[in-house]
Design a protein around this motif. Structure first.
Motif: not given
Length: 666
Positions: A438, A486-488, A483-484, A276, A280, A490-491
């Motif tokens: 999240r 939520n994305q992190c 982009e930071y 993960s 990212c 989610d990964f």
């Protein structure tokens, strides 16, 4: 005395009866007047035979009793020294063990130390010990070590008894470059306690599946542990271990189809976290910068001392201001923690250390920028610039929040007593916490980051400022949020779901029906019956499956609804059932619980054994033999069996092993 006459009466026989009268009577001549005559010798021997106190064994015991005690004292002294050195993982021998050596090695040194405190040891063991019975030679030390280590293994074998067991296996290279395989046994004791024991360390020529399988079978057969009793296998994800067709897992499944394989949960978590982070980009860049900062600061002892001095000054100021509280074990001096490439949990400690020493780290980097030249100055300037950016601080606190959750999993998977049902529950709990972070954690994180930046004079950008161009134009807050943040997360959730997708594994799905958590919320009689029927038919024979169904009915009415058995895990439930004697009433259900608890969760115990191996076999002791290393490691790792071991019984076993009864046995 006539030789012929003597020969006739003693050996050949006599029939000349005419010569039995007169002064030359054959009988009188045979008796003779000397004590050395044949007749008188036989009479003396007969008298001695009729007196048991004069028998040779009685004489030996009467004369040698004191010597035997001396021999036993010498050997007992060596045994006690060898045992203590093995428990501490210390070396035994010295380079020069001569009488005039200043450093004869730990065994001889500690015997000499004991002699200074005890006159009897000084007299018997040191000054008056015969040259062939000092009991201090390297061969004697190895024999003693082997006896103690074998007793430990026999004790573990005795604890297992007829129960089923699992194996945890991993390999590592020792200090001498030899491939060593650690074998751990996992079983449930008679008290209902889940136990993992270090059992053997074997040197293997290669790490092919067939070689490893033969070595494991050799260890098990030596102590009469039958493959048919194997109910679980725990390895990492290497192809030679967990390969679907030709791995060690597959080879054992051919011999025992009920030896179910579980991929090490700790290893899976490690892979999930690394994957993960790699996919990212902002997070991977963050960890690269973090490693660079720590390496620059810890490059010399002088910088570390400066870091600690500044941090101490900061702590004193916060104590005076009442920002932190003093107490035993609180606010101890430390340093920045380097992360390890194979232990993702170490990144968490790196993050905590740099948050705790953030101001001191910035000051050290600023001093380096002013005092150093060339490459070192360039590294310090880059590190100083990166650490004071809002983006770095944001990612620092973001990863702290995520790893607060995942570190719990790291710690839980390393517990010996954790069971497979609880492990799956821990993963589900971590997923829920990440999802909650999240959904609800953005505002709290942003406030925390802004407060930290304000405290350390770091500029906070205008979060409403636009970023990007055209259709991709968004606010800065939107960028950091989606982009930071939520994305992190989610990964992280995606990799955890893919690595721990246990819903497809029917064994674990059915095992969850036994889980007592939340007042037996998952209890299901039908699934428990199917678990025994589908996965453990070898352990329930004849009418026992019918009896199990009847037991489940009573179990559902009694245990499931009894407040006394409302515990947090399956392992604690079994302990409670054994403690209250209900294991006899629900014999078949407890048997099924034991089988589920036998399933391995992680290979953390094998990793601990390799840490112990590095302590025992060091660079200065890299010529240590494989058998000697295995015995030392057995004693060092399973010390609870050794501490109370009786030295006199070891002496008796030593005497039997080498047939030294005359010297050591009364």
């Amino acid at each position: 005395m006539n030789g012929n006459q003597t020969s006739a009466l003693v050996q050949d026989g006599f029939d000349n009866w005419k010569r039995v009268t007169g002064k030359k009577c054959v009988f009188l001549v045979h008796v003779g007047s000397s004590a050395s005559s044949s007749h008188n010798k036989c009479v003396t021997a007969a008298d001695a035979l009729m007196k048991p106190s004069g028998h040779i064994d009685k004489v030996m015991h009467r004369i040698g009793g004191e010597e035997v005690l001396k021999h036993r004292l010498r050997l007992k002294t060596t045994i006690m020294v060898v045992k203590q050195l093995a428990l501490q993982g210390s070396s035994f021998r010295g380079h020069d063990e001569s009488d005039d050596s200043l450093n004869p090695g730990n065994v001889l040194a500690w015997i000499g130390f004991a002699a200074k405190l005890n006159d009897q040891i000084n007299s018997v063991v040191l000054r008056n010990a015969p040259g062939n019975a000092k009991y201090t030679s390297p061969s004697i030390q190895k024999e003693i070590l082997g006896i103690i280590a074998n007793r430990v293994r026999c004790k573990i074998r005795e604890e297992i008894g007829d129960s089923c067991f699992s194996i945890l296996v991993d390999e590592a290279v020792d200090e001498a470059g030899r491939e060593q395989m650690s074998v751990i046994l996992r079983y449930v004791s008679s008290y209902g306690i889940v136990t993992e024991r270090f059992f053997a360390l074997k040197s293997v020529a290669d790490t092919s599946a067939e070689t490893l399988k033969q070595a494991i079978c050799g260890v098990l057969s030596q102590y009469d542990l039958q493959i048919e009793k194997l109910r679980g296998q725990g390895y990492d994800g290497a192809s030679n271990m967990s390969g679907q067709f030709n791995g060690v897992k597959a080879l054992f499944l051919r011999d025992c189809p009920y030896a179910y394989f579980v991929h090490c949960f700790a290893h899976r978590l490690q892979l999930a976290l690394i994957t993960s982070a790699k996919v990212c980009d902002p997070i991977w860049d963050f960890f690269s910068i973090l490693d660079c900062i720590i390496n620059v600061v810890k490059a010399s002892p002088k910088r570390i001392r400066e870091l600690q001095a500044i941090h101490k000054k900061d702590l004193d100021g916060m104590l005076d201001a009442g920002e932190i509280q003093s107490g035993q074990g609180a606010n101890q001096m430390t340093s920045l923690k380097r992360s390890g490439p194979t232990r993702w949990g170490s990144h968490y400690h790196s993050i905590l250390s740099i948050i705790n020493m953030f101001n001191a780290t910035c000051v050290v980097l600023e001093d380096l920028c002013r005092s150093k030249e060339g490459e070192q100055r360039a590294q310090a300037r880059g590190a100083s610039k990166n650490i004071k950016t809002f983006e770095f601080v944001f990612n620092l606190h973001l990863m702290k929040g995520i790893m607060d959750i995942t570190d719990f999993l790291c710690q839980a998977f390393q517990q010996e007593s954790v069971d497979i049902v609880a492990a799956v529950g821990f993963v589900s709990m971590a997923k829920l916490k990440l999802q909650k972070l999240r959904d609800e954690g953005w505002d709290k994180l942003l406030i925390e980051v802004k407060s930290f930046c304000s405290k350390h004079a770091i500029e906070v950008p205008n979060m409403n400022a636009t970023h990007g161009r055209g259709e991709k134009q968004t606010t800065l807050e939107h960028r950091y949020h989606f982009e930071y943040f939520n994305q992190c997360i989610d990964f992280q959730l995606g990799t955890l779901n893919s690595r721990f997708n246990e819903s497809s594994v029917r064994l674990l799905q059915l095992s969850g029906a036994l889980d007592p958590k939340s007042s037996f919320q998952s209890f299901d009689e039908e699934n428990i019956y199917r678990l025994a029927e589908e996965f453990y038919p070898q352990d329930f024979e004849g009418n026992e499956m019918y009896c199990l169904k009847n037991e489940l009915g009573y179990y559902a009415d009694h245990v499931v609804h009894c407040q006394e058995y409302d515990v947090s895990s399956l392992a604690k439930l079994l302990e409670k059932l054994v403690e209250t004697g209900m294991d006899a009433r629900y014999r078949l259900i407890c048997r099924l619980i034991r089988l589920v608890l036998t399933l391995p969760v992680s290979t953390a115990t094998t990793e601990r054994s390799f840490s112990a191996m590095k302590h025992v076999k060091t660079d200065l002791r890299n010529k240590m033999g494989d058998e000697f290393l295995a015995d030392c490691l057995t004693i060092f790792f399973e010390r609870e069996y050794v501490i109370g071991m009786d030295e006199d019984s070891i002496i008796d076993e030593f005497a039997k092993l080498k047939d030294r009864r005359v010297q050591l046995t009364l």
